[in-house]
Design an enzyme around this catalytic site. Sequence first.
Site, PDB file in Angstrom:
ATOM      1  N   GLN A 124       0.809  -1.217   0.000  1.00 41.04           N
ATOM      2  CA  GLN A 124       0.000   0.000   0.000  1.00 41.04           C
ATOM      3  C   GLN A 124       0.843   1.267   0.000  1.00 41.04           C
ATOM      4  O   GLN A 124       0.488   2.260  -0.641  1.00 41.04           O
ATOM      5  CB  GLN A 124      -0.937   0.011   1.213  1.00 41.04           C
ATOM      6  N   ASP A 127       1.832   2.346  -3.591  1.00 42.82           N
ATOM      7  CA  ASP A 127       0.770   2.379  -4.599  1.00 42.82           C
ATOM      8  C   ASP A 127       0.557   3.791  -5.154  1.00 42.82           C
ATOM      9  O   ASP A 127      -0.239   4.569  -4.639  1.00 42.82           O
ATOM     10  CB  ASP A 127      -0.522   1.845  -3.977  1.00 42.82           C
TER      11      ASP A 127
END
Length: 374
Positions: A124, A127
């Site tokens: 994450q 990203d």
Amino acid sequence: MTIGILKEIHDHRVVMLPEIVKTFVNMHVSVIVEQGAGEKAFAKDEEYKAVGATIATREEVYTQADILAKITPFTSEELRLLKPGQMIIAILNPLANKAYVEELMQRNVTAFGLDVVPRTTRAQAMDVLSSMATVAGYKAVLTAANTLSKFFPMFMTAAGTIKPSKVLILGAGVAGLQAIATSRKLGGVVEVFDVRAAVKEEVMSLGAKFVEVEGATDDSSAGGYAVEQTEAFKAKQAQAIHDSAVKSNVVICTAQIPGRPAPLLLKKETVEEMTPGSVIVDLASSTGGNCELTRDNETIVHKGVTIIGNSNFASELPTSASRMFGTNVLNFLKLIIDKEGKLNLNFEDDIVKGTCVTHGGQVMSERVKSFLHL
């Protein structure tokens, strides 16, 4: 190890601001920055030098860097400037351009595509698509509010009560969720469509109404991405969207499917039934748009409805967008640069392999390989 930061040609962002460069310098990594690379993001060459970077010409960056970093894809002309063994890192859009991937293979380029970072909990922080979608969703609503012919919030004044604007958001991914939050903060009444039933709770938690359409294709194995739907579902969805759109003052289009044309969700007939003065902002314009009338990088007015096609809103908030992008890049490069500042490519790491589009003349990312049937 030397990282080269290149200036974007048609974008106001820069892949790393000085604060990120400082972190790399502290990691014993040399950083060479093209002259003026950060000027449109309000980062001066002197600021880069102050944290230990070297300022150089574009040619010198290509000559001296081991890893070349930018935001937008390297063009064929730029690929021809690479030296044997150099690595590139950028948004490469490999799922939509098989010929480009084949060119990377033919040139034996080690290429990391930040837009194919696996969507896992561990990844994450790397990203970039989510980061840039956050910026885009926010900016899209502000643009709509600035263009709209009426207030967003409700006003109760001596001159009467002004009803709040009705906002329809198509797609509740990262951009859509940020658009919901921003619209609600501005006082809009928000409805949301998404084929993924799993996002209903998130939508409602932000104060919006989730409009459900039964019969969606199961997307539980799609890694958080949207999937193609059946024709029967599309017909029911189209009617529901039409009914909601004609009552809305603002429509924010965010629905996209990786490597595919954007789904057509807002037809010409629907636009023509919308109230004159309404606004449509289409973030999917670069892949065809969710609105039938959208033109990429253009703003048009059709029978009183303004339609804004813009898939690059992140470039319009270059300071925040560059800060977020640079942090994502830093977090990724920490996986392939060791504590001594040396390159350590570990293809046993699922993120490293999943993000690597090509290496040694081969496609490394299983997702890219499968998608392009390579």
